[in-house]
Design a protein around this motif. Structure first.
Motif: not given
Lengths: 756, 188, 271
Positions: A605-609, A647-653, A714-715, A717-728
């Protein structure tokens, strides 16, 4: 000091960095001398009836030895996913109908590599186009059937119960949304390749690029109708897999059959353009998420409805929604969880596993749902997550998805990520930019995830033999293709035996040397194969002690290992006689084989920002920073573990921002080259901030969980969420992945229009 | 199509053969010379796995004909491994190992040669310059994090300091390729 | 993948190349760096019978001041443009544009002549030469002629160059200290531009906004009339018919043209 947990550089690297690794297409094995080169003629049309195939001109082309069509092949067409509708078989070479762009139609065998494409161009195929089925919802109507004999386009349904209309009745707030987890390409840098040769003993040696030699052997043997012992699979070095090289490809069976048919070795190595339509692709779920709860932030009910795309011929992709459903509730303790999935065929490339395989789809869905819920009740998304995660005292925790989470401290992981990223500071910067009216805004995304590793085969075997010269050999049923098992497995044995890492060799991926094995997939290797090596080391010590007891004239209970000297010594008796493993091996073969069976998967498990900058005038998104807490238990080798996370983070981004396999309405792929597919380079990515956290699993004695896919899960949803958050602040609640500049810009335009 | 005789110096050694004009340099190196480190990962000049040095400059050998390299000098990753063929003394390959800059290894020979070419042109690299300098080389395994570190180490930089500087530098955040006119300072 | 077979000639002088082209112009294709041609040949989208390799002709690789202009040999590589001291001083737009072409490996092979001759509306250098009001010098057995950049590109991948002609030189005015900027918008660093804008001395060239590189004439006129940058940039997409693909719709590209033009003009004004 123990070698465990230290940054041992890879023993694989000296060869990889001098003469280079040896991939299937690099082989100079003398058994392949005089091999024919296979070129496949592939369908340029997604759905059509074949009215004629004329190979006469191709047969006359220079260097051509044979041109074959499906009519020439005397093998039953394989069902590539055992559970699928029996009518959904894939022909070796299509004769009556083609069902995706890239489907093989004819096989051209030439003496020279360059002659193949020349001759293939001369094969004339007449197609009568049929309506292409590209959209999963259109497919589900069965208006156009891909397999008329099947009578349906549905390959599988999971949970046939009708949804309960009162499921959300006691929820103060309910939010629902249709979202897309888009199709992506595994895009391993090495494409698919295979070479086959039949020996005088009637056995086939099949060299191929794959993640599991033993599985590939069994499949190919089954297709060819021979005993598994007749197929010897050898995996040379493998240039990346990411799930897409699990299981044999039908092309492997074809290569083996052609070698038998022609009596000559056959080599096949596809081009990237072929690979982008021929190799299985990942993800591709249309999801409807519905989440309900109370305004105090407590989530009470969650529903996930999935329609997944199997592509033209059902493969592992048909199964993956099972993982998606199992992991649907994510890290959260939700009272009511409901899910269902339908998998349909379409006129596209088949889908199968891609890094995460079913779990990223679950995580992306629940994390989007959490964000939507948080936005609806006006609460900070990190706070909503912390309110709802499973608390540590509830472990082991059986979820409403049916998973038994072994261990976890989900809120702590979120806190670590928030702290590392100075979450409050980021929010302040975000606010300041909005207030200034900056064109470039900041978005912050928080994800909380739990996944399942070692979820397929729970058991794995390992053998260790120590030699009289003090070296040791390990045989493993795992199948590294970049993960560094030669180093990691050597560390595990060295830790117990005291034999230096550089004197330990690891063998894998050869079915004569390792007849059984589950391969490397689903982040299973360390917690199964690695633990098996640890167990084998302990058993080797037991065997050594028994033999040493006579020599040292001591009872077995009084003996211990002196790891400084790789020897058995009498405990508490310095200066007394000792015997090394090497000396024992001199007297008698010193070898053990064992199986470790954890009987259960584990749940890392984990958490990404993630922090992104969104240029509101162009829609361009740039990932500024990403902080990742990925807890997979104790770390054996931080260098390797971090590499997996990077590598995982890069593919997730990449999935969140850039990558998507796109088909036009006729089923034509629009992303069939690396020029068109959004595979990121170093220039699109930042360096990654990794935050350590280690919570062991009780499932195995070393506490290991899998790390291979965590970063990806982990990455994204964090990145997708960040994009949407910028425009919230514009009222934007969702943008589908990949959040391309075009999509982001259009979302802004629509929001501004609605607002004005 | 008539065969054309080429003479190409590969890793300091003269090689010669009669080739079809369409023979790609990558295939010449792999099949005619037998040096298999150089890999081919795509067919659109995108991935850079086939990168070699041609007269000291990085090129993609899948998009150079062998006949175009006639009378020129090619260096492949094997050429960095010394006379013995197994030396890791070269600063670039040594740094890749130290920093775990490779996993499956397929992009590695091209990545190593791209880094070697980059440093030869300008050793004064920071993280952004490395990332942009490697825009033509794709890796699926490492997420580039450790490749960037390896390149910095090979260029004699402190990778921790360079990464910290990049993380702190807000100005350099504008997406690469976005603007050569405004965001990259004087002369850009 | 592998190109269709072809014959290959590497003439040792420009005159020999011109002569060969005259002899076999219909079946011959000129190749310099090969970085526009070989990719399409590898995908078998082009299959010339004869490749005339001019990549070794040193006489085509130069950058020199010639009166009010800078003359650039057609065989000058993108990398040579990037590092040219003459261009840095006389036409600083060009090194900046060259630096955004492809990736370092591509820039070590591709040439300015090849890029202009290929005529891809998404390519960088044509719009820059257009914004510079440059001229393209062509040679054939019939002699030499100069075509203004404004007349050189006639459609997607088509130019005013006759089959027996080859580009020998590109001439651009010395812009010196005049304001300039290049704003290129891509998803990935080495992608083709979704849209890009080259600004120099009040002239504006657009990349990928139509079937050829274009000038933003309405913007240029507004600037000449003394309108503000914001007002002028708002006209950047006037009269354009940009393409649709997975990266963008016409509306989106028009927006990019306006935004990038404004940013480029602002940067240029600050130089």
């Amino acid at each position: 000091m123990s070698i465990m947990g230290t940054r041992v550089v890879r023993v694989e690297d000296p060869v990889f960095l001098t003469r280079g690794a040896t991939y299937t297409d690099d082989l100079t094995d003398e058994r392949l001398t005089g091999a024919l080169h296979l070129t496949l003629v592939r369908s340029p049309i997604a759905h059509a009836t074949i009215t004629s195939i004329d190979v006469s001109a191709a047969r006359e082309a220079p260097g051509v030895v044979a041109v074959l069509t499906g009519e020439d092949i005397d093998l039953p067409a394989p069902l590539l996913f055992p559970g699928a509708n029996k009518a959904m078989v894939r022909p070796w070479l299509a004769t009556e109908r083609v069902r995706f762009v890239g489907e093989p139609v004819a096989a051209v065998l030439t003496e020279g590599r360059y002659q193949g494409p020349d001759a293939a161009e001369l094969v004339e195929v007449d197609y009568e186009p049929l309506p292409a089925v590209v959209d999963v919802h259109a497919s589900a109507t069965d208006e156009v059937l891909l397999f008329p004999d099947a009578g349906t386009n549905t390959a599988a349904v999971y949970n046939k119960e009708d949804p309960d209309p009162d499921f959300f009745a006691d929820c103060e707030v309910v939010v629902t949304r249709d979202i897309v987890n888009q199709r992506v390409a595994a895009a391993s840098l090495e494409t698919r390749a295979a070479s086959a040769v039949w020996g005088d003993d009637g056995r086939c040696t099949l060299f191929c690029s794959n993640q599991n030699a033993q599985g590939a052997r069994d499949e190919v043997a089954g297709w060819l109708g021979v005993d598994a012992s007749q197929i010897h699979v050898v995996l040379p070095d493998v240039g990346g897999g990411f799930g897409a090289k699990i299981g044999a490809d039908p092309e492997f069976g074809l290569v083996a059959w052609l070698a038998r048919h022609t009596g000559r070795p056959v080599r096949w190595s596809e081009s990237r353009s072929e690979n982008m339509t021929g190799m299985v692709q990942g993800r591709d779920q249309r999801q409807t998420i519905t989440i309900g709860g109370s305004r105090d932030g407590r989530v009470k009910a969650y529903r996930l409805d999935v329609v997944a795309d199997a592509g033209a011929y059902p493969r592992l992709g048909v199964f993956l929604p099972v993982f998606t459903r199992m992991m649907a509730p994510g890290t959260y303790d939700i009272e009511k969880v409901d899910s269902r999935a339908r998998v349909v065929v379409t006129n596209t490339t088949s889908t199968a596993a891609y890094r995460g395989a079913g779990r990223p789809e679950a995580t992306a869905a629940i994390e989007r749902a959490m964000d939507l819920f948080a936005a609806e009740i006006g609460m900070d998304p990190a706070e909503v997550r912390k309110i709802n995660v499973v608390p540590p005292e509830k472990f082991p925790f059986t979820t409403k998805g049916g998973a038994e989470y072994d261990s976890g401290e989900y809120a702590k992981a979120i806190d670590l990520a928030l702290e590392a990223s100075d979450y409050a500071g980021l929010r302040a910067e975000q606010k300041a930019r909005r207030e200034r009216g900056d064109a470039k805004l900041l978005g912050i995304g928080v994800s909380s995830y739990v996944e399942i590793t070692g979820g397929g085969a729970f058991a794995e075997n390992a053998s260790i033999e120590v030699h009289p010269d003090g070296s040791a050999l390990i045989w493993t049923g795992t199948s590294p293709h970049g993960q560094g098992h030669a180093t990691a497995w050597a560390m595990l044995a060295s830790d117990q035996l005291g034999i230096p890492v550089e004197k330990i060799t690891v063998r894998h991926g050869d079915t004569d040397q390792v007849p059984e094995g589950g391969g490397t997939m689903g982040s299973r290797s360390l917690q199964t194969g690695g633990v098996a090596v640890h167990k084998a080391s302990l058993e080797l010590i037991d065997l050594a002690k028994q033999r040493a007891a006579d020599i040292l004239e001591a009872s077995v209970e009084d003996l211990e290992v002196d790891t400084a000297n790789a020897a058995i010594v009498v405990r508490g008796a310095p200066g007394s006689p000792t015997v090394t493993f090497a000396q024992l091996a001199e007297r008698e073969e010193l070898k053990v084989k064992t199986v470790w069976d954890g009987k259960k998967p584990t749940f890392p498990f984990g958490s990404h920002v993630a922090v992104v900058e969104v240029d509101t005038e162009t829609g361009k998104v740039t990932v500024e920073r990403i902080w990742a807490v990925d807890d997979a238990g104790p770390v054996l080798n931080p260098l390797l573990c971090e590499g997996q996370r990077h590598g995982g983070i890069a593919q997730g981004i990449a999935q969140a921002l850039l990558e998507e396999v796109v088909y036009d309405p006729d089923g034509q792929p629009l992303t069939a080259t690396f020029a068109d597919y959004g595979f990121p380079s170093a220039a699109e990515l930042p360096s990654f901030d990794l935050v350590p956290m280690e919570t062991p699993t009780p499932i195995n004695p070393l506490g290991f969980k899998g790390i291979g896919e965590a970063g990806t899960i982990g990455s994204t949803p964090a990145v997708q969420s960040a994009v949407i958050d910028a425009l919230a602040h514009l009222g934007i609640r969702h943008i589908d992945m990949p959040t391309t500049p075009l999509r982001v810009w259009e979302a802004i335009q629509n929001a501004v229009k609605e607002d004005g | 199509m008539t065969g054309v005789k080429v003479e190409i110096t590969v890793n300091g050694r003269s090689t010669t053969d009669e080739v079809e004009p369409r023979l790609l340099l990558a295939h010449y190196l792999r099949e005619n010379v037998g040096l298999k480190a150089t890999n081919i990962g795509c067919d659109t000049t995108s991935c850079g796995a086939c990168t070699v040095l041609l007269d000291g400059e990085s090129v993609k050998s899948c998009t150079v004909l062998a006949v175009q390299a006639d009378q020129l000098a090619v260096t492949t990753m094997e050429g960095l491994a010394g006379e013995s063929g197994d030396s890791l003394d070269h600063p670039v390959t040594a740094a890749f190992r130290q920093e775990h800059g490779l996993q499956c290894g397929f992009c590695t020979p091209g990545m190593v040669m791209a880094v070697a070419g980059l440093i030869a042109e300008n050793p004064d690299l920071d993280e952004r310059a490395v990332r942009e300098g490697l825009e033509g080389n794709l890796c699926r395994c490492t997420g580039y994090h450790n490749i960037v570190r390896a390149a910095l180490v090979a260029a004699g930089k402190d990778p921790d300091a360079a990464q910290a500087a990049e993380a702190e530098s807000d100005a350099a955040r504008t997406a690469p390729g976005f603007s050569a006119g405004s965001s990259e300072g004087a002369g850009a | 993948m592998i190109p269709v077979g072809f014959d290959y000639a590497r003439p040792d002088s420009l005159d020999a190349a011109v002569a060969l082209l005259a002899e076999r112009g219909d079946e011959a294709t000129i190749m310099a760096g090969g970085h526009s041609l070989l990719p399409v040949m590898k995908l078998r989208l082009a299959a010339p019978e004869l490749i005339v390799d001019i990549g070794r002709l040193r006489e085509l690789n130069y950058v020199k001041v010639d009166g009010d202009e800078v003359a650039i040999g057609a065989g000058t590589r993108h990398h040579d443009l990037e590092v040219s001291d003459v261009l840095a001083a006389e036409v600083p737009l060009l090194p900046a544009v060259a630096r955004t072409v492809g990736d370092p490996q591509v820039r070590h092979r591709g040439t300015i002549g090849g890029s202009l001759a290929h005529g891809d509306p998404a390519s960088d250098l044509p719009a820059a030469v257009l914004a510079l009001d440059g001229t393209i010098v062509l040679r054939s057995p019939r002699g030499q002629r100069s075509v203004p950049a404004t007349e050189f590109w006639t459609g997607v991948f088509t130019t005013a160059k006759e089959p027996d002609e080859l580009i020998v030189e590109i001439r651009v005015p010395r812009t010196g200290s005049a304001g300039w900027a290049y704003e290129k918008f891509t998803r990935r660093a080495n992608d083709w531009a979704i849209v890009a804008v080259a600004v120099v001395d009040g002239r504006v060239g657009l990349v990928n906004m139509g079937s050829t590189p274009l000038r933003a004439s309405a913007t240029e006129a507004a600037l000449a009339e003394g309108k503000s940058i914001a007002e002028a940039a708002a006209l950047a997409a006037e009269g354009t018919e940009p393409p649709t693909d997975t990266a963008g719709t016409p509306e989106y590209r028009k927006n990019l043209a306006r935004v990038l033009t404004r940013r480029a003009l602002e940067t240029a004004a600050g130089r």
